[in-house]
Motif scaffolding. Structure first.
Motif, PDB file in Angstrom:
ATOM      1  N   VAL A 306      -1.843   2.439  -7.064  1.00 36.32           N
ATOM      2  CA  VAL A 306      -1.003   2.269  -6.428  1.00 36.32           C
ATOM      3  C   VAL A 306      -0.035   0.983  -6.714  1.00 36.32           C
ATOM      4  CG1 VAL A 306      -0.433   0.983  -4.677  1.00 36.32           C
ATOM      5  CG2 VAL A 306      -1.676   2.584  -4.165  1.00 36.32           C
ATOM      6  N   LEU A 307      -0.711   0.040  -8.001  1.00 37.86           N
ATOM      7  CA  LEU A 307      -0.353  -0.457  -9.223  1.00 37.86           C
ATOM      8  C   LEU A 307       0.455  -0.295  -9.781  1.00 37.86           C
ATOM      9  CD1 LEU A 307      -0.243  -4.413  -8.511  1.00 37.86           C
ATOM     10  CD2 LEU A 307      -1.623  -3.995 -10.667  1.00 37.86           C
ATOM     11  N   THR A 308       0.445   0.399 -10.663  1.00 38.84           N
ATOM     12  CA  THR A 308       1.061   1.384 -11.610  1.00 38.84           C
ATOM     13  C   THR A 308       2.434   0.937 -11.246  1.00 38.84           C
ATOM     14  OG1 THR A 308      -1.537   1.677 -12.612  1.00 38.84           O
ATOM     15  CG2 THR A 308       0.458   2.088 -14.036  1.00 38.84           C
ATOM     16  N   ARG A 320       7.751  -2.229  -2.451  1.00 42.73           N
ATOM     17  CA  ARG A 320       7.507  -1.079  -3.471  1.00 42.73           C
ATOM     18  C   ARG A 320       5.625  -0.985  -2.880  1.00 42.73           C
ATOM     19  NH1 ARG A 320       6.474  -6.486  -4.820  1.00 42.73           N
ATOM     20  NH2 ARG A 320       4.620  -6.895  -6.480  1.00 42.73           N
ATOM     21  N   TYR A 321       4.880  -1.699  -2.150  1.00 41.69           N
ATOM     22  CA  TYR A 321       3.099  -1.128  -2.141  1.00 41.69           C
ATOM     23  C   TYR A 321       3.715  -0.094  -1.149  1.00 41.69           C
ATOM     24  CZ  TYR A 321       1.899  -5.588  -5.052  1.00 41.69           C
ATOM     25  OH  TYR A 321       1.437  -6.233  -5.927  1.00 41.69           O
ATOM     26  N   ASP A 322       4.477  -0.382  -0.216  1.00 42.51           N
ATOM     27  CA  ASP A 322       3.770   1.043   0.853  1.00 42.51           C
ATOM     28  C   ASP A 322       4.384   2.069   0.063  1.00 42.51           C
ATOM     29  OD1 ASP A 322       3.617  -0.875   2.903  1.00 42.51           O
ATOM     30  OD2 ASP A 322       5.377  -1.905   3.125  1.00 42.51           O
ATOM     31  N   LYS A 327       2.587   7.155  -1.831  1.00 37.40           N
ATOM     32  CA  LYS A 327       2.962   8.631  -3.217  1.00 37.40           C
ATOM     33  C   LYS A 327       1.315   8.739  -3.800  1.00 37.40           C
ATOM     34  CE  LYS A 327       5.449   8.458  -7.868  1.00 37.40           C
ATOM     35  NZ  LYS A 327       5.999   8.222  -8.715  1.00 37.40           N
ATOM     36  N   THR A 328       0.648   7.206  -4.118  1.00 40.57           N
ATOM     37  CA  THR A 328      -0.333   7.617  -4.721  1.00 40.57           C
ATOM     38  C   THR A 328      -1.372   8.604  -3.890  1.00 40.57           C
ATOM     39  OG1 THR A 328      -0.018   5.318  -6.084  1.00 40.57           O
ATOM     40  CG2 THR A 328      -2.166   6.093  -5.312  1.00 40.57           C
ATOM     41  N   PHE A 329      -1.158   8.217  -1.803  1.00 42.25           N
ATOM     42  CA  PHE A 329      -1.987   8.739  -1.115  1.00 42.25           C
ATOM     43  C   PHE A 329      -1.950  10.342  -1.111  1.00 42.25           C
ATOM     44  CE2 PHE A 329      -2.060  11.154   2.723  1.00 42.25           C
ATOM     45  CZ  PHE A 329      -3.267  11.349   3.431  1.00 42.25           C
ATOM     46  N   LEU A 330      -0.133  11.024  -1.482  1.00 48.42           N
ATOM     47  CA  LEU A 330      -0.715  11.851  -1.585  1.00 48.42           C
ATOM     48  C   LEU A 330      -0.631  13.122  -2.541  1.00 48.42           C
ATOM     49  CD1 LEU A 330       3.365  12.157   0.048  1.00 48.42           C
ATOM     50  CD2 LEU A 330       1.087  12.565   1.095  1.00 48.42           C
ATOM     51  N   SER A 331      -0.766  12.218  -4.565  1.00 47.07           N
ATOM     52  CA  SER A 331      -1.491  12.222  -5.282  1.00 47.07           C
ATOM     53  C   SER A 331      -1.932  12.818  -4.958  1.00 47.07           C
ATOM     54  CB  SER A 331      -0.803  12.025  -6.211  1.00 47.07           C
ATOM     55  OG  SER A 331      -1.524  10.522  -6.115  1.00 47.07           O
TER      56      SER A 331
END
Ligand code: ATP
Ligand code: 6CM
Ligand code: CA
Length: 554
Positions: A306-308, A320-322, A327-331
């Motif tokens: 998430v941070l990257t 940006r974190y949301d 996006k990270t969750f979906l990956s």
């Protein structure tokens, strides 16, 4: 409870009504004389009696003599004939004090007392000031750093409009530095700042800005004490100066988890009253090199990714974190590696015991006294406690170490709701590979009351040290062993070779260290108990305690 002896007791007016005002070294109280007469002999239930008010002296911000504006002031114009005692009160002083509002928020309220004699007015002002001067825990001089670009870029505005007036009211002198680049505050604190001039350092910004200040102060302390930060075995020197956080960032979890709100006025008032909250710090190393300190989250996998991703979207501000979170969750990436840890021993509770860290926390107090007698200073050498290390190898969606709850507005109870601010441990949370739906269930539990650890794919341990080695580096070390003639690792070496051939090397994530990306994935971490102190008191219990004599919240 022993009744405190009175310092002053007078009949003074507040808004044209006569009050009996008393001051002892703990409490300023005022009660409406007429209402008190009416209720004599009758019990009144509730925290405060009708017409009775009080403020603990330790929550008085300031007292000021006031230009009189009472209805009976001699203006040279027509005046009514005094009819009540209130009409003859021509001199006044104002007391500014802390008042609790919603959800752990404080604000600065005030009350003006009118007196008939100037000398009486002066006596009250002087006596209250003398009591305030006895509070040696209150800061008189502060060094303030403002990050003008944190969060929604409102740091300067927040400081000028909401905080500076409170510091000036409390007669606190300040040197203010608006940072001009990243690491400006850290470098200034580490090498230049004349710290002897100050009683504390204030950070206006988010967790990243707090991290800069903390690094500057901690590194300066170690330099001065000749402690080698690169050695994980070294006992670090605690910092004497307290840090105040005025929240003006995107997550502000250090502020939220130590104060209970992200309100700049509340934080400013905690600084003025001189609160003190000790806090643990993790030192993060790669081999024999010190990388960074962490106070909140060290996260590999989900929070690292998430941070990257969010760093590329800084222009979006806190949103940006949301976006990166979804996006990270979906990956749905998982990572392989080995986690080893040294479990915490003694009466330190467990991450699932529901004993939340609150003001005056008994677990943290116990750690503090253990620290004093050198009981929890485990200068553990690897060889000594090799067999007490627990080793877990697996495929993980997330590896999180929460040294405090990490509560923040996104997750009001935090990543580890029972983690303690100052117990010398971190809660190591391992989320193993699972389905997307299960991971979503786990994540959503961070936002509601359900237990996020109550899943078969989640494990949580309270630890004092831990290490992580990603799978691909394990392969590398086995290649080394193989090259040097060692046997018995053929099978794994074979897998590594195959991965290289097909190009599907196990992927790696980054460590999120309090919102900064670490340059290494293989890390060793040690918790240092109560290394710094904040101008905070931990989250207060909602319950209000009543003083039996004054019916005052204490
Ligand atoms: N003048 C400056 N210009 C650019 N960057 C700065 C400046 N001053 C500080 N920084 C850096 O900005 C980064 C982000 O700041 P900050 O933590 O205040 O806000 P945030 O990232 O929005 O909030 P959070 O850390 O709570 O998510 C910090 O890592 C800090 O090093
Ligand atoms: C499908 C989406 C599900 C969303 C689930 C929400 C869970 C929220 C948990 C929030 C935990 C915050 C931990 C704090 C970390 C800080 O040291 C760091 C610096 O400010 N912030 C982030 O890394 C920012 C991390 C932001 C994560 C979203
Ligand atoms: Ca802790």
């Amino acid at each position: 409870m022993e009744k405190q002896s009175r310092l002053l007791c007078s009949e003074l007016c507040v808004q044209s009504r006569l009050y009996e005002v008393t001051l002892n070294c703990a409490i300023l109280a005022w009660k409406d004389i007429q209402i008190a007469k009416k209720h004599t002999g009758r019990a009144i239930y509730g925290a405060v009696k009708a017409g009775s008010y009080c403020v603990p002296v330790c929550e008085i911000i300031a007292v000021q003599e006031k230009e009189d504006d009472s209805p009976c002031k001699n203006t040279g114009k027509w005046q009514k004939v005094p009819q009540s005692p209130a009409d003859s009160c021509q001199h006044a002083f104002t007391v500014f004090y802390v008042e609790r509002t919603r959800q752990h928020c404080w604000w600065c309220n005030n009350v003006t007392f009118h007196c008939s004699e100037h000398s009486l007015c002066l006596l009250w002002v002087q006596t209250i000031r003398e009591q305030l001067a006895l509070m040696t825990n209150r800061p008189k001089s502060l060094l303030v750093y403002i990050n003008p670009y944190g969060g929604k870029q409102r740091g300067k505005q927040i400081y000028d409009h909401k905080v500076a007036p409170i510091f000036s009211r409390a007669s606190i002198s300040t040197d203010v530095i608006v940072t001009e680049r990243a690491n400006h505050a850290r470098d200034h604190l580490k090498t230049e700042a004349d710290l002897k001039k100050y009683d504390g350092v204030v950070c206006v910004g988010g967790d990243g800005m707090f991290s800069e200040i903390m690094h500057g102060l901690v590194s300066r302390m170690q330099q001065e004490a000749g402690v080698d930060e690169n050695s994980i075995e070294e006992t670090l020197m605690p910092c004497g100066l307290r840090i105040g956080i005025i929240p003006a960032g995107s997550t502000d979890c250090v502020c939220f988890a130590t104060v209970g709100s992200n309100d700049p006025v509340t934080s400013a008032l905690h600084i003025v009253v001189g609160d003190s909250q000790p806090m643990d710090i993790c030192s993060v190393h790669n081999e024999d090199r010190f990388l960074r300190y962490s106070v909140s989250l060290l996260g590999y996998g989900f929070y690292g990714d998430v941070l990257t991703d969010s760093e590329r979207k800084r222009w979006m501000g806190p949103a940006r974190y949301d976006i990166s979170g979804v996006k990270t969750f979906l990956s749905h990436r998982y990572y392989e590696g080995t986690v080893s840890f040294l479990p915490a021993e003694g009466n330190l509770g467990t991450p699932r015991d529901k004993m939340q860290c609150r003001t005056g926390c008994s677990v943290c107090r116990q750690s503090s006294s253990d620290k004093l007698v050198g009981k929890n200073e485990d200068s553990v050498s690897d060889a000594e406690c090799q067999d007490t290390w627990t080793v877990i190898r697996g495929k993980f969606l997330a590896i999180n170490a929460a040294s405090m709850s990490c509560a923040c507005p996104r997750s009001p109870k935090g990543l580890s709701p029972s983690a303690h601010l100052a117990d010398g441990t971190t809660d190591l949370i391992l989320v193993r590979k699972c389905s997307r739906l299960d991971f979503l269930r786990h994540l959503l539990r961070h936002t509601n009351k359900d237990d996020q650890f109550d899943h078969s794919f989640v494990e949580v341990y309270r630890v004092k040290q831990f290490r992580f080695t990603p799978r691909y580096q394990e392969c590398d070390s086995e290649v080394d062993l193989r090259d040097s003639g060692a046997t018995g690792k053929r099978f794994l070496s074979q897998i590594c070779r195959e991965h290289r051939a097909c190009g599907c090397m196990p992927s790696q994530s980054n460590w999120n260290c309090d919102g900064e990306i670490l340059p290494h994935t293989a890390i060793q971490v040690r918790v240092h108990c109560q290394l710094i102190k904040l101008f905070a008191r931990g989250i207060e219990e909602q319950q209000v305690f009543e003083d039996p004599y004054t019916h005052c919240a204490i």
